[in-house]
Motif scaffolding. Structure first.
Motif, short mmCIF file in Angstrom:
data_model
loop_
_atom_site.label_atom_id
_atom_site.label_comp_id
_atom_site.label_asym_id
_atom_site.label_seq_id
_atom_site.Cartn_x
_atom_site.Cartn_y
_atom_site.Cartn_z
N HIS A 66 0.83 -1.20 0.00
CA HIS A 66 0.00 0.00 0.00
C HIS A 66 0.87 1.25 0.00
O HIS A 66 0.58 2.22 -0.72
N ALA A 123 2.33 1.77 -3.43
CA ALA A 123 1.32 2.29 -4.35
C ALA A 123 1.12 3.79 -4.14
O ALA A 123 1.02 4.55 -5.12
N THR A 127 4.04 5.69 -5.66
CA THR A 127 3.92 5.70 -7.12
C THR A 127 2.84 6.67 -7.56
O THR A 127 3.05 7.47 -8.49
#
Length: 78
Positions: A59, A62, A65
């Protein structure tokens, strides 16, 4: 296929296969120590593979990113 993972792992794990590294304690990763192994064990993370599959790490990755896309998108509206 051959990959050079030496820049990712401690010297004791250089030349090992990916599966050997995944089975190794987190301290096999460059920059982590046996003290990190102890702290991560409290979270039931006892191997590099466990750490890589840990949902909270996924998580966080992510979000890192996506943050790049959010900044780029916000900048294009100006």
């Amino acid at each position: 296929m051959s990959l050079n993972l030496d820049n990712l792992v401690d010297k004791d794990y250089r030349g090992k296969s990916i599966n050997e590294i995944l089975a190794a304690p987190p301290s096999a990763l460059l920059g982590l120590s046996p003290r990190h192994d102890e702290a991560l064990a409290a979270l039931k993370i006892t191997s590099v593979g466990d750490l890589g599959k840990w949902q909270h790490a996924a998580h966080a990755q992510a979000l890192v990113t996506l943050a790049h896309a959010e900044v780029a998108e916000a900048g294009s509206d100006a």
